[in-house]
Design a protein around this motif. Structure first.
Motif: not given
Ligand SMILES: Nc1ncnc2c1ncn2[C@@H]1O[C@H](COP(=O)(O)OP(=O)(O)OP(=O)(O)O)[C@@H](O)[C@H]1O
Ligand SMILES: [Mg+2]
Lengths: 254, 294
Positions: B9-13, B40-58
């Motif tokens: 997950k990237s925010y800009g650079k 940690k929170s970024t990971t959990i927010n991706i697991l809950t689908n609140l934010i989208k991963p830049t790359k990878g499978n979840v």
């Protein structure tokens, strides 16, 4: 549908607990009483200055002009109050992460957006005709010339209501794109202020909800010319709701 | 149950998550450990689908209940009213909402505050209400972002017990924290995240077996002087911490240390008032893992 019902009830609770209902209603109804009284008293206030001019002859207030005066107030102050008290309805919820937990319970944003639009549309559909009827009562009591019928009053109320329903959906849509409620209010006001100008362009006047302001201030009975504008308004509502739903479904809510 | 592969997950650079891989098995409590800003929170927010991963499978298989780090509510509602909203969104009937709410408010210890406005709740009370929300529709998986961060010691223990109970009833838990002792008590497996990368992962036993090395606490009568420097030159010494007249020597080779440390102390010719061996705690492992990957 679950989300629609749940959020509809939530909007009612919010309207009561945040005093939004009272604030909006007191402005609309307050001016309905205040405007005709002010118009009635103004000449005698001016005369009391004792310059011997008969102001009641100079400022001839008819029932029509009194009603128009009230609608003018509503279009300015009423709009401002509605915009200021509803500018946060989606924006603040996104900004304050209020959708985070409901989203993990399969919240439907279609339900959320529709419930807000329907809820506030119902509010103005009840409030504006009531306020206009109250205004009509005072106008009929205080002024004699240029008689206005209740039917004409309610026809104007209907047009005003349509215009406010447009404002509500505009607020909801912009609020889905912008997080800061101040910015939402500013953009909405700019759009509303631009309308009378854009309306001067003939080709645009058919597709702008500005029709409803013109029709309301004309003070006449409802006629079939309203069908096209109603169709256009429905188009706007569908478009604005669609854009809002799409945005909430695709944006990152964290 | 939960499977994460090459998550970026990237925010800009700024790359916040740098290719995470992990798996949470059915009916397991997975403790996700990391410093502030580790991701940690970024990971959990991706697991809950609140934010989208830049790359990878979840992939998350099963219904989830989510407790955010700082849960937010409509402040003009009471705790009970908020649970009602959640129940209505989930399509529960009126009577089911009433029973489930009462049950949960009791469980999280908010029964007597149920009719107070959430705006007047303390942070700990909001966290409890958030936990009730997460549990509301009996999910299979709980995603908890620092669920005990605002709780007092007693509340912490209650929260950990509730999580354990959820697992005992068949649930799966993914739980983040920066407090290791909390995770140590209930987690089956632990992953340590540092600056967006997993630096250590394994079951508690694995980690302890592999990484738990002894530490010698030695207390001197006088100021310690140059001894730590001398010891650090030894290959069997991992690290040294000095607090006043107490020196703690982390050991990487226990067998050599047993004899060598005493010999060097004798040569050093300074009065020793106490000499103790202890096993390093998970806290030490955590600090070491993070330091090695800095
Ligand atoms: N929306 C965002 N835009 C830019 N950077 C962000 C955003 N969200 C998070 N970050 C960055 O990602 C990194 C990880 O943040 P995250 O909240 O996941 O950390 P954390 O491990 O939960 O920390 P804490 O223990 O403080 O809760 C931080 O450096 C943070 O600044
Ligand atoms: Mg965090």
């Amino acid at each position: 549908m679950h989300s629609f019902k749940a959020y509809f009830k939530k909007e009612i609770l919010e309207g009561m607990r945040t005093y939004r209902y009272i604030i909006i209603a007191s402005v609309f109804i307050g001016f309905a009483i205040f405007t005709p009284m002010m118009l009635k008293m103004l000449p005698s206030i001016l005369e009391s200055q004792g310059d011997g001019i008969d102001y009641s002859q100079l400022m001839k207030v008819t029932q029509t002009s009194a009603l128009q005066n009230y609608m003018g107030n509503i279009l300015q102050l009423g709009t401002l109050v509605v915009v200021l008290s509803l500018m946060g309805i989606v924006a603040e919820e996104v900004k304050n992460h209020l959708f985070v937990m409901p989203t993990s319970k399969e919240l439907s944003f279609t339900g959320v957006i529709l419930s807000k639009g329907v809820h506030y549309s119902i509010l103005v559909s009840i409030l504006i005709p009531i306020a206009m009827t109250i205004n009509y009562y005072y106008v009929a009591m205080l002024f004699e010339d240029g008689v206005v019928t209740l039917q004409q009053t309610l026809s104007s109320a209907f047009h005003l209501t349509c215009y406010f329903i447009f404002i509500i959906h505009l607020l909801i849509c912009i609020g889905s794109y912008v997080k800061k409620s101040g910015v939402v209010a500013t953009i909405t006001m700019l759009v509303l202020l631009a309308m009378p100008l854009l309306n001067k362009i003939n080709a645009l006047s058919k597709v702008l909800p500005y029709y409803f302001i013109e029709a309301a201030t004309k003070v006449s009975n409802l006629d079939s010319s309203v069908f096209m504008p109603l169709l256009v308004l429905s188009g706007y509502i569908v478009l604005l709701n669609g854009m809002a739903i799409h945005r909430l479904k695709t944006r990152e809510l964290e | 149950m939960i499977k994460v592969e090459g998550l970026v997950k990237s925010y800009g650079k700024h790359e916040v998550l740098k290719g995470l891989n992990f798996e949470v098995k059915n009916n397991e409590i997975y403790g996700f450990l990391g410093h502030n800003g580790a991701g940690k929170s970024t990971t959990i927010n991706i697991l809950t689908n609140l934010i989208k991963p830049t790359k990878g499978n979840v992939s998350v298989n099963g219904s989830i209940g989510y407790l955010p780090e700082d849960p937010k509510f409509y402040t003009y509602m009471t705790g009970a009213e908020y649970l009602k909203l959640i129940g209505e969104i989930s399509g529960f009937s009126k009577s089911n909402i009433a029973t489930r709410s009462a049950e949960l408010l009791e469980l999280v210890g908010l029964k007597k505050d149920a009719k107070r406005k959430v705006g007047g709740y303390s942070r700990g009370m909001r966290q409890r209400l958030g936990f009730a929300v997460a549990l509301f529709n009996k999910p299979q998986i709980l995603l908890l972002d620092e669920p005990a961060s605002a709780l007092d010691p007693e509340g912490r223990k209650e929260m950990l017990d509730l999580i354990q109970q959820f697992k005992n009833e068949g649930g799966t838990v993914f739980l983040s924290s920066h407090i290791l002792s909390d995770l140590e008590r209930i987690a089956d497996r632990i992953g340590i995240l540092n600056k967006g990368s997993m630096v250590l992962e394994g079951s508690l036993e694995e980690i302890k077996g592999e990484y738990l090395l002894p530490i010698y606490d030695i207390e001197f009568e006088n100021p310690i002087g140059a001894l730590p420097k001398r010891l650090l030159a030894e290959a069997w010494v991992e690290d040294i911490q000095v607090k006043g007249t107490v020196m703690s020597v982390g050991i990487s080779n226990p067998i050599v240390a047993k004899t060598e440390l005493l010999r060097i102390l004798a040569e050093n010719n300074q009065p020793v008032t106490s000499y103790q061996v202890r096993k390093s705690s998970l806290e030490d492992i955590y600090m070491r893992a993070v330091k090695e990957n800095a």
